[in-house]
Design an enzyme around this catalytic site. Structure first.
Site, PDB file in Angstrom:
ATOM      1  CD  GLU A 289      45.660  62.366 135.504  1.00 11.15           C
ATOM      2  OE1 GLU A 289      45.716  63.520 134.778  1.00 11.15           O
ATOM      3  OE2 GLU A 289      44.569  63.126 136.539  1.00 11.15           O
TER       4      GLU A 289
ATOM      5  CE  LYS B   4      41.810  70.714 129.978  1.00  8.73           C
ATOM      6  NZ  LYS B   4      42.477  69.488 129.581  1.00  8.73           N
TER       7      LYS B   4
ATOM      8  CD1 TRP C 136      41.476  69.854 133.781  1.00  7.98           C
ATOM      9  CD2 TRP C 136      39.604  69.144 133.488  1.00  7.98           C
ATOM     10  NE1 TRP C 136      41.398  69.239 133.364  1.00  7.98           N
ATOM     11  CE2 TRP C 136      40.289  68.696 132.487  1.00  7.98           C
ATOM     12  CE3 TRP C 136      38.021  69.513 132.761  1.00  7.98           C
ATOM     13  CZ2 TRP C 136      40.682  67.721 131.914  1.00  7.98           C
ATOM     14  CZ3 TRP C 136      38.003  68.399 132.114  1.00  7.98           C
ATOM     15  CH2 TRP C 136      39.324  67.775 131.269  1.00  7.98           C
TER      16      TRP C 136
ATOM     17  CB  THR D  48      45.363  66.506 137.761  1.00  6.36           C
ATOM     18  OG1 THR D  48      44.384  66.463 136.475  1.00  6.36           O
ATOM     19  CG2 THR D  48      45.478  65.531 138.713  1.00  6.36           C
TER      20      THR D  48
HETATM   21  P1  AMP Z   1      44.991  68.123 131.905  1.00  4.35           P
HETATM   22  O1  AMP Z   1      44.750  67.313 133.167  1.00  4.35           O
HETATM   23  O2  AMP Z   1      44.056  69.266 132.356  1.00  4.35           O
HETATM   24  O3  AMP Z   1      45.721  67.863 131.335  1.00  4.35           O
HETATM   25  O4  AMP Z   1      43.584  67.818 131.231  1.00  4.35           O
HETATM   26  C1  AMP Z   1      43.635  65.661 130.032  1.00  4.35           C
HETATM   27  C2  AMP Z   1      42.071  65.928 129.595  1.00  4.35           C
HETATM   28  O5  AMP Z   1      42.150  66.951 128.410  1.00  4.35           O
HETATM   29  C3  AMP Z   1      42.101  64.500 128.700  1.00  4.35           C
HETATM   30  O6  AMP Z   1      41.671  63.238 129.670  1.00  4.35           O
HETATM   31  C4  AMP Z   1      40.409  65.243 127.885  1.00  4.35           C
HETATM   32  O7  AMP Z   1      39.420  65.044 128.332  1.00  4.35           O
HETATM   33  C5  AMP Z   1      41.321  66.648 127.658  1.00  4.35           C
HETATM   34  N1  AMP Z   1      42.395  66.699 125.901  1.00  4.35           N
HETATM   35  C6  AMP Z   1      43.606  66.555 125.975  1.00  4.35           C
HETATM   36  N2  AMP Z   1      43.565  66.903 125.094  1.00  4.35           N
HETATM   37  C7  AMP Z   1      42.033  67.123 124.679  1.00  4.35           C
HETATM   38  C8  AMP Z   1      41.948  66.389 122.480  1.00  4.35           C
HETATM   39  N3  AMP Z   1      43.086  66.410 121.886  1.00  4.35           N
HETATM   40  N4  AMP Z   1      41.173  66.531 122.385  1.00  4.35           N
HETATM   41  C9  AMP Z   1      39.765  66.810 123.577  1.00  4.35           C
HETATM   42  N5  AMP Z   1      40.880  66.602 124.602  1.00  4.35           N
HETATM   43  C10 AMP Z   1      41.421  66.228 125.178  1.00  4.35           C
END
Ligand code: AMP
Length: 533
Positions: free
Chosen positions: A326, A435, A440, A180
């Site tokens: 995570e 994002k 990211w 991540t």
């Molecule tokens: P990742 O580890 O790349 O999957 O990113 C996780 C992060 O994406 C979370 O901590 C949020 O900040 C964002 N995220 C995931 N799902 C959502 C959602 N439905 N709405 C808003 N942010 C989200």
């Protein structure tokens, strides 16, 4: 006092692979190659080939606990590796080809990947980061004909091997690994256990979660290199659902064609993908027969109300889910509760834009700036903390300890409100990242590179909302006295270190960047100022 008399049966992915082989052998797996050609195979054949593949990998020196890197799309071979590598006791480490070469090089080195399996169409990506890395074996999934010289041919390895008898594993053994983004360009590895992924698959398949069943045809648009494709490959194998793996072509027309031709019932991905699909559907509402498609799981970034409304116009239901690398990733799903079935439209949409209610066995709480747990009153705001059987308890190599509380909860970096029913709503993010289209971008890395430019005194990068990408980076820059630099010049300067899609679209030049008492940039103020500008 009685003691439990149950068998201590290990929860390993091997049992999911065996179930696919024994009970769902005829279930079809459709795989679209990078060329666009569609291949048809079955869960049984994938599981059988996985046994040969495992023997071949073992012969190449892959041992239990060793990482096996993949640089592949959503394709049949990736599913075979999802089966083979954990079942032989090794760890599948999926690499994201969209990362910048320096990030991939860091990740491969950090994970100590010695063997990598690459789709031939991604060889250029591999060449961009392989220098200086020590791969013992490079295995290529060829497009046409044999793999290039100096590499091993995936098909030949399978053809020449005999089937492996799966070893008995401990449910706490490592099975898979994903990285991540860190806020400072140092990605962090998360290593999933068999137990975590088995429990995640079971819960993901539940009717009020992602609801995966034998009657489904599942099309994961979310890549298999992103947080286990949200658990869908294993959930589908467990349930015996048909899988449609779309390969690299994810433009709206290609995805819609697949959905229609393959009679897809459920699909999943980040909002950016569905924005394009919605526009295509609006333009030609009668072109695709999507009568079988009953849900689109959308997550990874906030889903705007307009997306729910837009798909509702076409009779298609969007369900929002929240998760993180995570958390394997599923943490919350937003299903309209029974009490709102007959509710007003506004009330329903007001609910559906929330991130959802925690999945079973997934504990949530949130803490405000003073360290106090917030009330579930939908007013107080705090950083979401979570724990559960598929939530990381640490990062690979002991990094990022600050992301865990002393009592073992994981700090998500998402700032939320929680309503009286436990439904979360993300209001802000405490982690310094942008994002964009589900990927990211590190604000801190961009800032450091900007400040390395001789004309720049200070630079702060913030996320601003963007209709297509969800968020885009905006750079706020103050120049040194008497110095001069244009936005184009700064963008070119950044392009030396960053991929084009990571570069800020907008630059705002200011006299000085507002700072907090401790000298940090006041990003909240910048966001207010430039988001509305
Ligand atoms: P990742 O580890 O790349 O999957 O990113 C996780 C992060 O994406 C979370 O901590 C949020 O900040 C964002 N995220 C995931 N799902 C959502 C959602 N439905 N709405 C808003 N942010 C989200």
């Amino acid at each position: 006092m009685l003691s439990n008399s149950m068998d201590d049966y290990p929860l390993t992915l091997t049992r999911i692979v065996e179930r696919a082989e024994r009970f769902h052998a005829d279930v079809e797996v459709v795989s679209r190659r990078p060329s666009g050609a569609v291949e048809r195979t079955t869960l049984g054949e994938c599981a059988a080939r996985a046994r040969n593949l495992a023997t071949a990998l073992e012969a190449l020196g892959v041992r239990p606990g060793d990482p096996v890197a993949t640089l592949l799309w959503n394709q049949r071979e990736h599913l075979e590796l999802y089966f083979a590598v954990p079942a032989m006791g090794s760890v599948i480490h999926t690499l994201n080809p969209r990362l910048f070469p320096y990030e991939l090089a860091f990740i491969v080195d950090d994970a100590s990947d010695g063997v990598i399996i690459i789709d031939e169409s991604l060889l250029q990506v591999f060449e961009s980061f392989r220098a200086g890395l020590d791969f013992r074996h490079v295995i290529v999934v060829p497009q046409d004909g044999p793999a290039p010289a100096g590499t091993l041919d995936y098909e030949a390895l399978i053809a020449d091997a005999t089937p492996m008898t799966w070893p008995e594993l401990d449910e706490r053994d490592a099975a898979a690994m994903c990285y991540t983004s860190g806020t400072t360009g140092r990605p962090k590895g998360v290593v999933y256990s068999h137990r975590a992924l088995v429990l995640h698959s079971l819960v993901a398949a539940l009717p009020d979660q992602l609801a995966v069943s034998a009657g489904d045809t599942v099309l994961p648009v979310v890549p298999m290199f992103h947080a286990n494709a949200w658990g869908l490959p294993y959930a589908a194998a467990l349930a015996g659902a048909r899988l449609v793996l779309p390969g690299p072509r994810l433009d709206p027309e290609s995805v819609l064609n697949l959905c229609a031709h393959e009679r897809v019932t459920m699909t999943a991905g980040v909002p950016t993908v569905w924005m394009g699909m919605l526009a295509a559907l609006d333009a030609e509402p009668d072109r695709w027969d999507l009568s079988e498609l009953n849900r689109l799981i959308v997550g990874g970034a906030a889903v705007p109300r307009s997306m729910f409304e837009g798909f509702d116009r076409h009779g298609l239901t969007v369900v929002q889910a929240w998760g993180m690398t995570e958390t394997a990733p599923l943490g919350a799903v937003c299903r309209l509760p029974v009490r709102l079935y007959e509710g007003e439209r506004d009330e329903q949409y007001g609910f559906r834009v929330r991130q959802g209610v925690a999945t079973p066995f997934f504990d949530i709480r949130a803490r405000d700036d003073n360290g106090e747990l917030i009330a579930w009153d939908d007013a107080a705001m705090g950083e979401l903390e979570v724990r559960g059987p598929w939530v990381a308890g640490s990062y690979h190599g002991g990094r990022g300890t600050e992301n865990f509380t002393v009592d073992g909860w994981f700090r998500t970096g998402d700032v939320v409100r929680i309503d009286a029913h436990g439904c979360i709503r993300i209001c802000d993010r405490s982690k310094d990242l942008v994002k964009s289209g589900g990927e990211w971008i590190s604000s801190v890395d961009l800032e450091n590179q900007l400040m390395a430019h001789p004309a720049v005194a200070q630079a702060a990068v913030i996320a601003v909302p963007d209709e297509r990408w969800g968020e885009r980076p905006l750079a706020v820059v103050s120049l040194c006295d008497g110095a001069d630099a244009s936005a184009d010049e700064l963008r070119e300067h950044l392009a030396q270190e960053f991929a084009r899609w990571q570069l800020p679209d907008r630059f705002e030049f200011v006299q000085a960047i507002p700072c907090t008492a401790t000298g940090k940039f006041k990003k909240s103020q910048l966001r207010t100022q430039f988001t509305t500008a």
